[in-house]
Design an enzyme around this catalytic site. Structure first.
Site, PDB file in Angstrom:
ATOM      1  N   SER A 126       0.842  -1.186   0.000  1.00  0.00           N
ATOM      2  CA  SER A 126       0.000   0.000   0.000  1.00  0.00           C
ATOM      3  C   SER A 126       0.887   1.249   0.000  1.00  0.00           C
ATOM      4  O   SER A 126       1.757   1.386  -0.849  1.00  0.00           O
ATOM      5  CB  SER A 126      -0.967  -0.038   1.189  1.00  0.00           C
ATOM      6  OG  SER A 126      -2.023   0.877   1.012  1.00  0.00           O
ATOM      7  N   LYS A 167       4.379   2.063  -2.266  1.00  0.00           N
ATOM      8  CA  LYS A 167       4.821   3.263  -2.984  1.00  0.00           C
ATOM      9  C   LYS A 167       6.253   3.596  -2.576  1.00  0.00           C
ATOM     10  O   LYS A 167       7.107   3.911  -3.405  1.00  0.00           O
ATOM     11  CB  LYS A 167       3.921   4.447  -2.673  1.00  0.00           C
ATOM     12  CG  LYS A 167       2.421   4.266  -2.846  1.00  0.00           C
ATOM     13  CD  LYS A 167       1.686   5.552  -2.494  1.00  0.00           C
ATOM     14  CE  LYS A 167       0.265   5.336  -2.008  1.00  0.00           C
ATOM     15  NZ  LYS A 167      -0.618   4.669  -2.928  1.00  0.00           N
ATOM     16  N   GLN A 174      -8.293   6.296  -6.925  1.00  0.00           N
ATOM     17  CA  GLN A 174      -7.548   7.427  -6.373  1.00  0.00           C
ATOM     18  C   GLN A 174      -6.652   7.993  -7.463  1.00  0.00           C
ATOM     19  O   GLN A 174      -5.910   7.251  -8.103  1.00  0.00           O
ATOM     20  CB  GLN A 174      -6.711   6.999  -5.172  1.00  0.00           C
ATOM     21  CG  GLN A 174      -6.006   8.157  -4.494  1.00  0.00           C
ATOM     22  CD  GLN A 174      -5.245   7.726  -3.253  1.00  0.00           C
ATOM     23  OE1 GLN A 174      -4.540   6.728  -3.265  1.00  0.00           O
ATOM     24  NE2 GLN A 174      -5.390   8.471  -2.177  1.00  0.00           N
ATOM     25  N   GLU A 218      -4.540  14.067   0.885  1.00  0.00           N
ATOM     26  CA  GLU A 218      -4.629  13.014   1.902  1.00  0.00           C
ATOM     27  C   GLU A 218      -3.424  12.968   2.825  1.00  0.00           C
ATOM     28  O   GLU A 218      -3.564  12.773   4.032  1.00  0.00           O
ATOM     29  CB  GLU A 218      -4.805  11.649   1.222  1.00  0.00           C
ATOM     30  CG  GLU A 218      -4.894  10.492   2.192  1.00  0.00           C
ATOM     31  CD  GLU A 218      -5.005   9.147   1.494  1.00  0.00           C
ATOM     32  OE1 GLU A 218      -4.852   8.118   2.184  1.00  0.00           O
ATOM     33  OE2 GLU A 218      -5.235   9.111   0.268  1.00  0.00           O
ATOM     34  N   HIS A 229      -6.776  -6.634   0.997  1.00  0.00           N
ATOM     35  CA  HIS A 229      -5.669  -5.720   0.731  1.00  0.00           C
ATOM     36  C   HIS A 229      -4.474  -6.082   1.606  1.00  0.00           C
ATOM     37  O   HIS A 229      -4.590  -6.242   2.827  1.00  0.00           O
ATOM     38  CB  HIS A 229      -6.122  -4.286   1.021  1.00  0.00           C
ATOM     39  CG  HIS A 229      -5.125  -3.233   0.686  1.00  0.00           C
ATOM     40  ND1 HIS A 229      -4.376  -3.233  -0.468  1.00  0.00           N
ATOM     41  CD2 HIS A 229      -4.756  -2.107   1.366  1.00  0.00           C
ATOM     42  CE1 HIS A 229      -3.599  -2.165  -0.494  1.00  0.00           C
ATOM     43  NE2 HIS A 229      -3.802  -1.470   0.611  1.00  0.00           N
TER      44      HIS A 229
END
EC number: 3.1.1.117
Length: 408
Positions: free
Chosen positions: A219, A223, A265, A273, A353
């Site tokens: 998640s 990144k 997104q 965010e 997830h």
């Protein structure tokens, strides 16, 4: 608040690009590496085989220069400045019962230093002569790791906090470089990974083979792992998991998904965010065509080192079409370099997830075996998707409108 931020971003689009000072562009090759490309405009994915001046990349040596150019513009537009190794880096190490603690001290001067500690869990048995391979896992380990590989759980939030927008400039990195440093949280995390590797290289007691280091995360941490693999050339294997927007998806493709009616997104939302990107990126999220790169080129920066991405079509928010299209575009660089099996991509659904189903073990273990454990007879030819894109159409010839060269 979000609406006012977007309005401000629209106004700022009229301003000149905020370039990094020449002294703040990380020198990576003997070629021009401007941090912005004024006048660029392209609604499709940028051609990774064109230099900033429009000339063609024709060799692997050219790719080294092109990679440096991509690194400069990623910093200039979205990531902020990544400082080089500071003048002071030292380490201490302690161990007991199969675990160890590496404490890293980094500083700009004797009266301006920071320290942070990272735990290492070692395999049982006798280490190889060169030391154990190592997986650096951002925040928590979310993938299985085979026997014979050590694991460090990297406390990246200590380096740069990421609770929400109020985290801007908070963390050890900013204690050292100042709260007004342009580096995003993810850029600061890359800096932390680099300092860990610096420390391991000068700490033989840690018994780590620094030529065999992988980074991974899921998640938001996925990144971060992709950023580390892109910017730190000593990372031998990069494994982002379900990194979604701002990771192994492309900004332009995520916008296309949103425009097609998908709930994903994309850039305009992500900057409201958290602090994963520099404040300068706010200037471009409403006009993505001016970006002279996209995240297929961020991923391609890992080349010629191996990259294995996992994505999950169960979550529309992760931009499944964007992930597949973006990594397909990145794959052309690996094809050009003659190493397509150094780049894996596996996209499935039907799981939570950041859960790693055992049906994915074969691909993961193949990359570990080949690139960290030196098992040469292992196939790493994995590039698959289930094509569950919520009805949105992927048109490869439209988005990837370049011819892949052969780079000698």
């Amino acid at each position: 608040m979000a609406s006012s931020s977007r309005f401000a971003a629209l106004l700022l689009l009229a301003l000149p690009a905020l370039a990094l000072p020449p002294s703040q562009v990380v020198p990576r090759a003997a070629c021009a590496t401007p941090s912005t490309v004024p006048g660029y405009n392209n609604d499709r994915l940028p051609d990774p085989f064109l230099f900033d001046d429009g000339t063609a990349v024709t060799s692997s040596a050219d790719w080294d220069c092109r990679r440096s150019q991509i690194a400069a513009v990623v910093q200039g537009y979205e990531a902020g400045y990544l400082p080089p190794q500071p003048p002071i880096v030292s380490a201490t190490f302690s161990s007991s019962d199969g675990t160890g603690t590496l404490t890293v001290t980094a500083g700009l001067s004797s009266d301006n230093t920071i320290s942070f500690s990272e735990p290492i869990t070692y395999p049982s048995g006798t280490a190889p002569a060169a030391g154990w391979p190592l997986v650096i896992a951002y925040d928590v380990l979310s993938i299985p790791v085979p026997d014979g590989i050590a694991v460090m759980v990297y406390n990246n939030d200590d380096i740069a906090q990421e609770n929400d927008l109020s985290s801007r400039g908070v963390g050890l990195f900013y204690d050292l470089y100042g709260t007004d440093a342009t580096a995003s949280a993810m850029t600061a995390w890359v800096w932390g990974v680099s300092r860990i590797i610096d420390a391991l290289e000068t700490t033989p007691a840690a018994n780590i083979n620094t030529a065999k280091i992988a980074v991974t995360g899921c998640s938001r941490d996925g990144k971060g792992a992709l950023m580390a693999g892109a910017f730190e050339p000593r990372v031998a294997l990069t494994i982002p998991q379900e990194s979604g927007s701002g990771g192994d998806t492309c900004w332009r493709l995520s916008k296309y998904e949103q425009d097609s009616g998908d709930v994903v997104q994309q850039a305009t939302e992500i900057v409201t965010e958290n602090v994963w990107f520099s404040t300068n990126f706010d200037n471009y999220v409403n006009n993505l065509s001016v970006l002279p790169y996209d995240h297929h080129e961020l991923a391609a920066m890992v080349a010629p080192r191996p990259l294995l991405s996992y994505e999950n079509t169960e979550y529309e928010w992760l931009s499944p079409l964007s992930a597949y299209g973006c990594m397909s575009a990145a794959h052309t660089v690996y094809e050009a370099l003659g190493i397509p099996d150094y780049h894996g991509f596996v996209q499935v659904g039907n799981h939570s997830h950041c859960y790693f189903p055992d049906t994915l073990d074969d691909s993961l273990y193949a990359f570990f075996d080949r690139f960290l454990l030196d098992e040469d007879d292992v196939s790493t030819d994995y590039f698959t998707t289930n094509y569950q894109f919520n009805g949105t159409v992927w048109n490869a010839s439209y988005w990837i409108n370049w011819t892949t060269p052969q780079l000698d």
